[in-house]
Design an enzyme around this catalytic site. Structure first.
Site, PDB file in Angstrom:
ATOM      1  N   LYS A  46       0.810  -1.218   0.000  1.00 41.01           N
ATOM      2  CA  LYS A  46       0.000   0.000   0.000  1.00 41.01           C
ATOM      3  C   LYS A  46       0.846   1.272   0.000  1.00 41.01           C
ATOM      4  O   LYS A  46       0.331   2.355  -0.297  1.00 41.01           O
ATOM      5  CB  LYS A  46      -0.943  -0.008   1.208  1.00 41.01           C
ATOM      6  N   SER A 273      -3.453 -11.785   3.389  1.00 41.69           N
ATOM      7  CA  SER A 273      -3.735 -11.775   1.955  1.00 41.69           C
ATOM      8  C   SER A 273      -2.646 -12.494   1.163  1.00 41.69           C
ATOM      9  O   SER A 273      -2.906 -13.008   0.076  1.00 41.69           O
ATOM     10  CB  SER A 273      -3.903 -10.337   1.458  1.00 41.69           C
TER      11      SER A 273
END
Length: 328
Positions: A46, A273
């Site tokens: 991110k 994830s």
């Protein structure tokens, strides 16, 4: 010889290592490579989205230290990336998180000086936090002078950042990437990678890894999901149904088992994830032609999941005895 020094911590974002996983799947007749995004300075993929969504506004003067206020919703990793960038530029940052955000992420946000609002109630319709988080962000934007909402869920700069992620993978493998496994949430990573693949004509099979109970691709009964970082309770505006060639849905238990398997087989402490992407690869391995190059994106590390995925008590409390799933 070492390269030239970086001009500030933000220049270290990107160019993360691609690591071959030699022991993950014994007997698997194809190569598996992990794009290990925990090596970004904020600890996750991110960081790429965060800097791409803010840097132009900073350079243009749209975001001004001492005046502008960045407001965003995040389950954790984007929040950390934005917090670091805002601290670097001297910007005030308000982040709306939820009850699934790890205690470690909250501590990191506090260390960077971010102002945090924690949403504790779930949306009545979906049973998830995201709709409530988004409502609160809109309220803050309307009530806060000089506010700036990057809106990771709809901002096209989010996927644009990940064309660079895919470029790095393709360059490392000489352009031969037969399969790409990427988890989906805001859809930024997968869409950006798919856009690069199409633009370069790589011929890569793109596999979207979603959570069981997620609304992103439809056809799923809403379920309570315990692991943040992949899946969503609403369809993100960035969602492009033509981006993936295949979609694989993964349960929380499968995420946990794959993460534990990564530690045991590869000594890699990966986030939820990442485990989801590995679980999807394991589900598809019998359909992958021998000799293929498979790239798997690991969005973050497991150090922020020590109280959940890597806690035996938490795993047993939520799933019962499942150690056999990663000790085969």
């Amino acid at each position: 010889m070492p390269g030239a020094p970086f001009r500030g911590i933000l220049e270290t974002i990107g160019n993360t290592p691609l690591v071959e996983l030699e022991s993950l799947l014994p007997g698997f007749p194809s190569a598996v490579y992990a794009k290990v995004e925990r090596f970004n300075p904020g600890g996750s993929i991110k960081d790429r989205s965060a800097v791409r969504m803010l840097i132009d506004a900073v350079r243009s003067g749209e975001l001004e230290p001492g005046r502008s206020v960045v407001v965003e919703s995040s389950s954790g990793n984007l929040a950390v990336g934005l917090a670091q960038i805002c601290r670097y530029f001297g910007l005030r940052f308000i982040c709306v998180v939820d009850g699934k955000t790890t205690g470690q992420n909250l501590s990191i946000l506090a260390a960077f000086g971010a102002e945090v609002e924690v949403v504790t109630e779930r949306d009545e319709l979906t049973g998830e936090y995201l709709p409530v988080r988004l409502r609160r962000v809109r309220e803050l934007v309307e009530s806060t002078p000089h506010s700036f909402w990057p809106n990771q869920y709809a901002n096209l700069l989010n996927p644009l950042a990940h064309e660079g992620t895919m470029r790095e993978i393709a360059d490392a493998l000489g352009g031969r990437v037969d399969y790409l496994f990427a988890s989906v949430s805001t859809f930024g990573t997968l869409r950006g990678c798919a856009d690069y693949i199409r633009g370069e004509g790589l011929g890569t099979t793109v596999v979207a890894v979603d959570a069981v109970g997620s609304a992103i691709f439809g056809g799923q009964e809403p379920t309570l999901r315990l692991i943040p970082g992949h899946g969503a309770s609403v369809v993100p505006p960035l969602m492009d149904p033509s981006a993936p060639d295949e979609v694989v849905h993964v349960t929380d238990v499968e995420c946990v088992a794959a993460c534990r398997r990564l530690v045991g087989r590869e000594a890699i402490l990966a986030g939820g994830s990442s485990g989801a992407a590995v679980a999807a690869l394991m589900k598809m391995r019998d359909r992958i032609p021998p000799g293929s190059n498979c790239a798997v994106i690991f969005p973050d590390g497991g150090d922020r999941y020590l109280d959940t995925i890597y806690s035996d008590d938490w795993v047993h409390r939520n799933f019962g005895e499942i150690a056999h799933l990663w000790k085969d």
